[in-house]
Structure formats: C-alpha cells, structure tokens
Design a protein around this motif. Sequence first.
Motif, short mmCIF file in Angstrom:
data_model
loop_
_atom_site.label_atom_id
_atom_site.label_comp_id
_atom_site.label_asym_id
_atom_site.label_seq_id
_atom_site.Cartn_x
_atom_site.Cartn_y
_atom_site.Cartn_z
N ASP A 1 35.05 38.30 48.94
CA ASP A 1 34.56 37.47 50.04
C ASP A 1 33.45 38.25 50.73
OD1 ASP A 1 34.29 35.52 51.91
OD2 ASP A 1 36.35 35.61 52.62
N PRO A 2 32.32 37.61 51.01
CA PRO A 2 31.19 38.35 51.58
C PRO A 2 31.47 38.97 52.94
CG PRO A 2 30.71 36.00 51.47
CD PRO A 2 32.00 36.21 50.78
N VAL A 3 32.48 38.51 53.64
CA VAL A 3 32.78 39.09 54.95
C VAL A 3 34.15 39.76 54.95
CG1 VAL A 3 31.26 37.64 56.32
CG2 VAL A 3 33.53 36.82 55.74
N LEU B 1 37.10 35.32 56.53
CA LEU B 1 36.84 33.91 56.81
C LEU B 1 37.49 32.97 55.80
CD1 LEU B 1 33.12 34.09 57.92
CD2 LEU B 1 35.15 33.89 59.34
N THR B 2 37.12 33.08 54.54
CA THR B 2 37.61 32.09 53.58
C THR B 2 38.90 32.49 52.90
OG1 THR B 2 36.38 33.02 51.72
CG2 THR B 2 35.25 31.38 53.08
N GLY B 3 39.12 33.78 52.67
CA GLY B 3 40.31 34.22 51.96
C GLY B 3 40.27 33.86 50.48
N LEU B 4 39.09 33.68 49.94
CA LEU B 4 38.95 33.25 48.55
C LEU B 4 38.68 34.39 47.58
CD1 LEU B 4 36.86 29.99 49.03
CD2 LEU B 4 39.31 30.21 48.60
N GLN B 5 38.79 35.65 48.00
CA GLN B 5 38.57 36.74 47.08
C GLN B 5 39.66 36.70 46.01
OE1 GLN B 5 39.10 37.13 50.34
NE2 GLN B 5 40.98 38.28 50.58
N HIS B 6 39.25 36.95 44.75
CA HIS B 6 40.20 36.89 43.65
C HIS B 6 39.62 37.59 42.43
CE1 HIS B 6 37.49 33.55 42.74
NE2 HIS B 6 37.94 33.58 41.49
N LYS B 7 40.46 37.72 41.42
CA LYS B 7 40.06 38.30 40.14
C LYS B 7 40.09 37.18 39.11
CE LYS B 7 41.53 42.36 39.22
NZ LYS B 7 42.32 43.56 38.87
N GLU B 8 39.06 37.13 38.26
CA GLU B 8 39.00 36.12 37.20
C GLU B 8 39.02 36.84 35.85
OE1 GLU B 8 35.40 33.56 35.72
OE2 GLU B 8 36.26 32.65 37.52
N VAL B 9 39.85 36.33 34.93
CA VAL B 9 39.99 36.94 33.61
C VAL B 9 39.82 35.86 32.56
CG1 VAL B 9 41.51 38.27 32.10
CG2 VAL B 9 41.65 38.58 34.58
#
Length: 134
Positions: A110-112, A116-124
């Motif tokens: 997440d850029p901040v 704010l969004t809580g959308l940070q994740h790992k994609e495999v």
Amino acid sequence: MIFNNPIFSNWYTDTVDIYRVVAVSHGNLDRQERQKVNVAPVPCRIYHTEKGGPNMTNTGARERSSEKLGCDLSVDIQAGDELLIVRGGNLGYEGRQERYFAGSPVQYYDPVGGALTGLQHKEVGLLMDNVIGR
C-alpha cells in the motif's frame, strides 16, 4: 495484517498448505525431501483462473491450468514450492485439495503503509499440470 480493511476482511476464502524441498542428512547420506513449511492452513484466495480441458494423448490424459493466488505479505512462499489448496477452506468447506506449484511471488505494498486501504498483499502465479487418473 491480512486485508485489514473491513470491506475485504472475508476475501481470503481458501486455504493453502506449503511444501518446500529441503536438504536432509541421514548419516553420511544427504538427500532432498519435501517438508511442510506452515503449521496451520494459511488463508488465501485463488483468482484469475485459466482452466483448460483435458489434453488427450495415446498414453493418457492430463490437465493443465495457470491461476493466481493472493495471500498476506507475511506468508512464506517461494518459487518452486508445492501448494495444496482447498477451495473454500477458510469458510469451513472440506473439499478436495488441489495441487499446484508456485511461481515467483510478487509483493504489492500500500503506498501509504497500509494505513488507508489495507490492500497490501502477495500475489503468486500457480501452475497445475497433473495426469488424470482414477
């Protein structure tokens, strides 16, 4: 934290068990074995499926698909890991495990800082290439 935005809190509907090849010594002999990496099933989600029909040959049939898995940034997945995924496992379903192999994971931050969004994740990226049998 896994999708800590309440709108996405139930997005991880599936579970995964992760197996990795490690070197094991038995006396004077070293060999490689697959060992389970995680203790409990890890919440995840399979998405962007590209399932094809079976490929028939003279000696048998095989199925092949490529899909994507989303999970928390803290999950320890490496390229080449064997993944056993239960669709709906995080919702209480006890379906059949599907066997995949992991590509190189990509982290999305997440850029901040996740504030704010809580959308940070790992994609495999995943690969399924199985011989169809009884």
